[in-house]
Design a protein around this motif. Structure first.
Motif, mmCIF file in Angstrom:
data_model
loop_
_atom_site.group_PDB
_atom_site.id
_atom_site.type_symbol
_atom_site.label_atom_id
_atom_site.label_comp_id
_atom_site.label_asym_id
_atom_site.label_seq_id
_atom_site.Cartn_x
_atom_site.Cartn_y
_atom_site.Cartn_z
ATOM 1 N N LEU A 124 0.453 -1.041 -0.309
ATOM 2 C CA LEU A 124 0.301 0.284 0.404
ATOM 3 C C LEU A 124 1.039 1.240 -0.298
ATOM 4 O O LEU A 124 0.439 2.486 -0.731
ATOM 5 C CB LEU A 124 -1.021 -0.500 1.026
ATOM 6 N N GLY A 125 1.610 1.516 0.599
ATOM 7 C CA GLY A 125 2.849 2.694 1.002
ATOM 8 C C GLY A 125 3.620 2.550 -0.719
ATOM 9 O O GLY A 125 3.338 4.142 -0.802
ATOM 10 N N LYS A 126 3.619 1.667 -1.618
ATOM 11 C CA LYS A 126 4.011 2.029 -2.677
ATOM 12 C C LYS A 126 3.382 2.531 -3.417
ATOM 13 O O LYS A 126 3.166 3.514 -3.994
ATOM 14 C CB LYS A 126 4.680 0.781 -3.415
ATOM 15 N N ARG A 127 2.197 1.887 -3.138
ATOM 16 C CA ARG A 127 0.809 2.452 -4.161
ATOM 17 C C ARG A 127 0.636 4.035 -3.952
ATOM 18 O O ARG A 127 0.409 4.861 -4.905
ATOM 19 C CB ARG A 127 -0.314 1.583 -3.542
ATOM 20 N N LEU A 128 0.853 4.222 -2.605
ATOM 21 C CA LEU A 128 0.683 6.076 -2.210
ATOM 22 C C LEU A 128 2.044 6.880 -2.761
ATOM 23 O O LEU A 128 1.368 7.875 -2.833
ATOM 24 C CB LEU A 128 -0.008 5.770 -0.729
ATOM 25 N N ARG A 129 3.280 6.701 -3.099
ATOM 26 C CA ARG A 129 4.100 6.520 -2.782
ATOM 27 C C ARG A 129 3.512 7.742 -4.238
ATOM 28 O O ARG A 129 4.450 8.523 -4.737
ATOM 29 C CB ARG A 129 5.345 5.643 -2.530
ATOM 30 N N GLU A 151 7.009 1.556 11.137
ATOM 31 C CA GLU A 151 7.929 1.935 10.341
ATOM 32 C C GLU A 151 8.504 1.839 9.027
ATOM 33 O O GLU A 151 9.194 1.874 8.031
ATOM 34 C CB GLU A 151 9.396 1.617 11.036
ATOM 35 N N SER A 152 7.581 0.559 8.384
ATOM 36 C CA SER A 152 8.357 -0.288 6.650
ATOM 37 C C SER A 152 7.452 0.427 6.379
ATOM 38 O O SER A 152 7.466 0.870 4.836
ATOM 39 C CB SER A 152 7.647 -1.670 7.457
ATOM 40 N N LEU A 153 6.079 0.962 6.895
ATOM 41 C CA LEU A 153 5.252 2.047 6.273
ATOM 42 C C LEU A 153 5.515 3.198 5.546
ATOM 43 O O LEU A 153 5.293 3.604 4.437
ATOM 44 C CB LEU A 153 3.551 1.695 6.312
ATOM 45 N N ILE A 154 6.280 3.849 6.398
ATOM 46 C CA ILE A 154 6.663 5.241 6.168
ATOM 47 C C ILE A 154 8.069 5.411 5.289
ATOM 48 O O ILE A 154 8.154 5.672 5.081
ATOM 49 C CB ILE A 154 7.056 5.624 7.702
ATOM 50 N N THR A 155 9.079 3.716 5.589
ATOM 51 C CA THR A 155 9.920 4.025 4.953
ATOM 52 C C THR A 155 9.828 3.473 3.448
ATOM 53 O O THR A 155 10.409 4.538 2.450
ATOM 54 C CB THR A 155 11.175 2.595 5.331
#
Length: 370
Positions: A124-129, A151-155
């Motif tokens: 999900l983090g990659k998609r939002l980035r 932390e994994s999500l924010i990184t």
């Protein structure tokens, strides 16, 4: 200008009181501070409200901060949070924003355990980035359990060189709003400290209302701490006072005995309450040299001789005494150079006791005239 969606944690864990008065109330205070800061920075900024427990939009993008605060006060703790699903709904809301030139941001409050898998959050983090969405996460309450996943999500959101997304971990028994004041969430992107080194991390020229609110909040906290510190000595003094009164004032008695023998402590060493009790106790003691009380003085022996005492039957009025021949003879006899047995005096006394008839009638006429 910015469009921001605030994701709230309204799960059952928000009832806990490790944040005063509860996690839910601390979250409400922090949201209020963030909303006021966003609106003061730019009146065109838009805010929205989302619940992570139901993944529903509580308030769509609006410039009305009052509407957001009214809605958050109605929240009741229930259920569990779904972080991944909530982020997706928030992203969908931002894609349909009216201001196309607005930067987009999601602020997430996490106060309960995250049940999403770490791998799902990374995806999900990659998609939002890719969509250039920045995410700020406030981790409190269950910070030790969630810190690794968050932390994994924010990184993942920041990538190699990005600094637009932040993770703020707040320890328990602290004020959530005070921690956020000096955080990058309030300062904006591109740093962890608020520039300018302003008091409470807020420039009073740009946001005077927020600076005033933070200053008042800090003063109230200091006042509360001072009251708690002063409460302990006062409690000890009250206990000492109760002990003194329970022992019948023996301590005060020993103080007075010490004063009499010049061995008492200085009055400056006594507390105000002890000085007051000592003064009252001393005022009740008899003065030196007193041999009796006031009642003893009143009850002095003023005894009359038996000859001077008159029986109740022999009591005479003033008029009777004047007309009594024996009384008049005694009185005249006490005068120097006067013989009470002379015929003229005896005759005058008898005439006084037995007035003539014409004199009696004259007296009666005078009484009638009166």
């Amino acid at each position: 200008m910015e469009s921001c969606v605030i994701c709230l944690d309204s799960s059952e864990f928000m009832r806990n009181g490790d944040f005063i008065p509860s996690r839910l109330s601390a979250q409400e205070e922090a949201v209020n501070m963030i909303c006021q800061s966003k609106r003061n920075k730019n009146a065109e900024n838009c805010l929205a409200l989302l619940s992570l427990t139901s993944s529903q939009m509580l308030v769509t993008l609006t410039r009305d901060v009052t509407k957001i605060m009214t809605t958050i006060r109605k929240l009741q703790p229930k259920g569990k949070i779904e972080l991944g699903k909530g982020l997706q709904v928030a992203h969908l809301c931002l894609k349909h924003r009216q201001g196309r030139d607005h930067a987009i941001k999601i602020i997430v409050f996490v106060g309960s355990p995250v049940i999403d898998e770490e791998s799902d959050l990374v995806i999900l983090g990659k998609r939002l980035r890719k969509e250039k969405v920045s995410v700020d996460v406030i981790n409190f309450g269950e910070e030790s359990i969630n810190v690794k996943k968050l932390e994994s999500l924010i990184t993942t959101l920041n990538g190699k060189d990005g600094e637009n997304s932040h993770l703020i971990t707040v320890p328990p028994e602290t004020r959530l709003s005070e921690v956020l004041v000096s955080s990058p969430i309030m300062a904006g992107s591109g740093g962890g400290a608020v520039p300018g080194n302003y008091e409470f991390g807020v420039d009073p020229n740009e946001d005077p209302e927020l600076a005033m609110v933070l200053r008042v909040s800090m003063e109230e906290e200091r006042s509360r701490i001072q009251q708690q510190q002063h409460r302990v000595p006062s409690t000890g003094l009250a206990g000492e006072s109760r002990t003194t009164s329970g022992t019948g004032g023996s301590a005060l008695t020993s103080m007075m005995q010490g004063l009499a023998t010049s061995q008492a402590p200085e009055l400056n060493e006594l507390t105000e309450e002890q000085q007051l009790h000592l003064a009252m106790q001393m005022s009740l003691q008899p003065m030196e040299g007193d041999t009796g009380s006031d009642m003893d003085i009143i009850d002095m022996d003023y005894e009359l001789d038996d000859d001077d005492n008159l029986d109740d039957d022999d009591d005479l009025d003033g008029d009777d005494l004047v007309t009594d021949p024996n009384f008049l003879s005694d009185v005249i006899g006490t005068l120097p150079g006067v013989d009470a047995n002379k015929e003229d005096l005896v005759k005058a006394i008898q005439e006084q006791n037995n007035p003539k008839p014409e004199d009696k009638d004259k007296d009666d006429d005078d009484n009638v005239m009166d």
